[in-house]
Design an enzyme around this catalytic site. Structure first.
Site, short mmCIF file in Angstrom:
data_model
loop_
_atom_site.label_atom_id
_atom_site.label_comp_id
_atom_site.label_asym_id
_atom_site.label_seq_id
_atom_site.Cartn_x
_atom_site.Cartn_y
_atom_site.Cartn_z
N SER A 431 0.84 -1.19 0.00
CA SER A 431 0.00 0.00 0.00
C SER A 431 0.88 1.25 0.00
O SER A 431 1.72 1.42 -0.88
CB SER A 431 -0.95 -0.03 1.19
OG SER A 431 -1.95 0.95 1.07
N ASP A 576 -5.45 -3.71 -2.80
CA ASP A 576 -4.54 -3.44 -1.69
C ASP A 576 -4.02 -4.71 -1.04
O ASP A 576 -4.79 -5.56 -0.60
CB ASP A 576 -5.27 -2.58 -0.65
CG ASP A 576 -4.31 -1.99 0.36
OD1 ASP A 576 -3.15 -2.41 0.38
OD2 ASP A 576 -4.73 -1.11 1.12
#
EC number: 3.1.1.-
Length: 818
Positions: A431, A576
């Site tokens: 991320s 993610d």
């Protein structure tokens, strides 16, 4: 009090908005310079009453500050693949699933994410084949309206028929051919189809909520059970927060008073590592921790074995007994040998560990260098020895977690390690942490030292859009940010269309980015130069940051040999990595033999629960000379009990699948996965940081983030220094010995050829001609990416110099008669 606490944020709100607008304009300019309107650096309104800048921010010191590295052709292809539409539905007339027949999938050059792994059906209606791979909301609404019209006609026909029957009339001109039961069934099916919108993923696949048959009991008890468990978890969280506040108050009132409080303030205010070391040593003397280092006895390592081996290794090295020393090192060079790398050994003082451990580490490093340089061991044996040393000792990796804009704290972590030459070769990011990892792995050490400055904030412009614009996008697309815009703004951090393989060849560092497939049942991929060597780094950054609601899942892009950009992994979409694998320790061990992970954890929902009851590396318990518990035994026991109780109920929710799969994601993994490593760094998070969790930093803010990151890393650097002292010597030995492969002499080649021909035809008197080519040269270190299951060090292959040839003498070169 609250006004004073948050006051420092207010003066920066104005400049931050102006900076974002100016960057939005200059980013699209041909020059790409962000300082054309500010030649002296700094914000336009960061001036005092005399008109001079308050702080001399100068972005020109950053390498490539006036470059964007954007390849518009690549971004155009990326946008085109994301927007590719499906074959339109030719007929919206609904058909039952029994009438659908399998159809061969359409042959395409690649598979896009919108028709990846989705079954295809042929709808046969009036001899027309319809590709009903995905029905849009518009089609469902059309079907619903169609069935309502049919139902109204049927009702009018029935009422008209009843009225005419009473009047004795015959026939009905408006009589429909379709049976009443079929119409009602079709209307009911259409209503269910409209409501099935909420049980479909974005790519049209229907979520099968009862695939294994939960039964009626599950549907009756699910929501009440989830409600009561949620209330219980809320109560436990409140009690846990109260315990943490009491422990903090207990430590501040009873421990940090007088001279101790002053020394602690000096420690926390250190700006350099040297200042921090001096302050830590003074604090250890005040708390009485220095005496612990002198006594070798401790129950968490074998001090007797370490003391004997230290003397033995030193004696063999001084007596120049290379063979015996190399044999001893084979048994000593192992991960956490005799407990010398136990974190407990480094958790009793602010700086330092047992003197015996420090002496052993120093002597072991000298012994490894001695074996490498000793002429008594031949090159072939050295190569085998250092290969074994590398496998047994393993490697270290820096793992940077996600956490939104909290991830910018990782900049300080990287800077602290870089300044002490302790930055590991293997770096992973997830991320927001993937952005920092990409910057570290695409720049050299010298470039990084110039980049990691407060002016770096000028290059971070991901959240530049005003509130009305991103709200409209979120309402229209379900995502706050635009994927193509983020790709354009991340190109500076990845040096444009650089791939994982190219980054490894440029810097020698191994970049790893964790991504999760949009399909919840597919495995996670750790992108690196082994699993995806030609994948564009900026596409992996977008995929790893694609949090539902923030950024829609995107495709990974691959660079072909011709330089063309195409979808990676059949065009499937990714999101993610923090949702399932925030810290990919197992994958790093599989690919690179990593057994020491240094984790920088900034996820706010995890950092709030960090508590070391017996201290952590470089941060001992503050009372009873480090021999007690944080907050006393009662406080530590209560904290552990509540945290384990919370985790137990989260595991129960996951096991019985009580939590709904919102946006097709199991959200219990956000709490239940592994978030720590061999050594875990927890940068300090301020309450004011939550206001900017999805905002861009400004130079003053970046300066504070760098400071907090370095402050968090300073206590861990001694542990990392001892680890890297051995690991770097082994790495140097591997690189040196793999280049020492004996080069063939001309006499060796002649003897080999004579032996070959004599064995094949002993009676032959035919003389053969042979050309001895130029000596082969190895590739430079860091350019080869070959790997095997048995060797994680990726030895460079041998290749011939340009111009070498194996042609015979009659064709090109003078002959050598044997």
């Amino acid at each position: 009090m609250l006004k004073l606490k948050f006051r420092w944020n207010k003066p920066d709100d104005g400049p931050r908005v102006k900076r974002q607008k100016s960057q939005q304009l200059t980013l699209d300019s041909p020059e790409g310079s962000e300082t054309s309107s500010r030649p002296g650096g700094g914000y336009d309104n960061d001036r005092d009453v005399n008109g001079t800048f308050k702080r001399p921010w100068d972005i020109t010191k950053i390498p490539g500050y006036n470059q964007t590295y954007v390849n518009e052709a690549s971004l155009d292809k990326f946008a085109a693949y994301l927007k590719e539409e499906e074959v339109p539905v030719e007929s919206s007339t609904p058909v039952s699933s029994e009438e659908m027949l399998p159809l061969e999938p359409v042959q395409k050059e690649y598979i896009t994410s919108k028709h990846d792994w989705t079954p295809v059906f042929s709808v046969l209606k009036n001899n027309n084949s319809v590709n009903k791979r995905k029905m849009s909301h518009t089609a469902l609404k059309s079907d619903f309206k169609h069935y309502l019209d049919m139902y109204d006609k049927e009702e009018k026909r029935r009422r008209g028929k009843s009225k005419k029957d009473k009047e004795g009339s015959e026939g009905d001109k408006t009589k429909t051919k379709e049976p009443k039961e079929l119409v009602r069934k079709s209307v009911f099916s259409s209503i269910l189809g409209v409501f099935s919108i909420f049980s479909k993923t974005k790519d049209g696949r229907k979520l099968k909520r009862d695939e294994i048959g939960e039964g009626i009991g599950f549907w009756l008890m699910r929501w009440p059970a989830l409600f009561f468990i949620g209330m219980w978890l809320l109560f436990l969280t409140t009690i846990y927060a109260s315990v943490r506040v009491l422990v903090a108050g207990y430590e501040n009132i009873l421990t940090w008073r007088g001279k101790r409080a002053k020394l602690r303030k000096v420690l926390r205010g250190a700006r350099t590592y040297e200042q921090w070391v001096q302050a830590a040593q003074d604090l250890d003397v005040e708390l009485g921790n220095a005496e612990w280092r002198e006594n070798p006895k401790f129950g968490y390592y074998d001090h007797v074995t370490i003391s004997k081996l230290t003397k033995m290794v030193r004696k063999l090295r001084l007596q120049d007994q290379a063979e015996d020393l190399s044999n001893i090192l084979q048994g000593c060079i192992k991960n956490n040998f005799a407990g010398t790398e136990s974190s407990t050994l480094y958790s009793q003082t602010y700086y330092g560990t047992k003197k015996v451990v420090e002496q052993w580490n120093e002597e072991l490093g000298k012994a490894v260098t001695y074996v490498l340089e000793s002429p008594k061991i031949d090159d072939e044996e050295k190569r085998d020895l250092f290969r074994l040393y590398s496998k047994n000792f393993g490697k270290s990796a820096l793992c940077l977690s996600g956490g939104g804009c909290f991830a910018y704290l990782h900049f300080g972590i990287v800077k602290a390690m870089l300044d002490q030459d302790l930055l590991p070769q293997i770096i992973s990011g997830t991320s927001g942490g993937a952005l920092i990892a990409a910057l570290a792995c695409t720049r050299t050490d010298e470039e990084l030292r110039q980049i990691l400055v407060p002016e770096l904030a000028y290059k971070i412009t991901a959240c530049w859009e005003p509130f009305p614009k991103w709200v409209f996008r979120w309402w229209r697309t379900g995502a706050r940010f635009d994927s193509v815009d983020w790709a354009r703004r991340s190109c500076w951090f990845t040096l444009g269309d650089m791939t994982f393989k190219e980054a490894y060849q440029r810097t020698g560092r191994i970049l790893n980015v964790s991504t999760v497939p949009a399909d919840p049942h597919s495995p996670v991929i750790l992108c690196n130069y082994i699993t995806s060597p030609d994948c564009l780094i900026w596409s992996a950054l977008l995929a790893s940051a694609a949090v539902p609601g923030i950024l829609n899942p995107v495709m990974l892009m691959n660079k072909t040999k011709s330089g063309d950009i195409v979808p990676f992994s059949f065009g499937s979409k990714w999101k993610d990595g923090s949702l399932r694998t925030d810290i990919p320790v197992d994958a790093l061990n599989t690919y690179f033999n990593v057994n020491c992970s240094i984790v920088s954890q900034v996820n706010p929902h995890i950092a709030l629960f960090f508590y070391a009851p017996r201290g952590t590396v470089g941060r001992p318990v503050s009372h009873r000379k480090g021999k007690g518990w944080r907050g006393g035994f009662l406080g530590a026991a209560l904290e552990s009990m509540i945290k384990l109780e919370i985790r137990k109920w989260l595991k129960f929710i996951k096991a019985v699948e009580l939590l709904p799969r919102f946006v097709d994601q199991d959200w219990t993994n956000v709490w239940l996965q592994r978030f720590s490593g061999s050594v875990t760094l927890w940068p300090k998070i301020h309450l004011a940081d939550f206001w900017h969790i999805l905002g861009d930093p400004w130079p003053e803010k970046m300066e504070d983030l760098l400071y907090r990151g370095q402050q968090c890393a300073f206590p861990k650097l001694l542990f990392l220094k001892h680890r890297m002292n051995i690991e770097k010597r082994i790495r140097n030995g591997r690189q040196a010995t793999r280049h020492r492969k004996r080069k063939l002499e001309e006499t060796d080649v002649c003897d080999l050829v004579r032996k070959t021909f004599s064995e094949s035809d002993p009676d032959s008197d035919v003389k053969h001609s042979f050309v001895f080519p130029a000596l082969m040269a190895p590739r430079s270190a860091g350019t080869d990416i070959s790997s095997s299951n048995s060797d994680y060090d990726h030895e460079p292959q041998w290749e011939m110099d340009e111009g070498d040839s194996f042609l015979t003498a009659d064709e090109e070169y003078p002959t050598t008669i044997l």
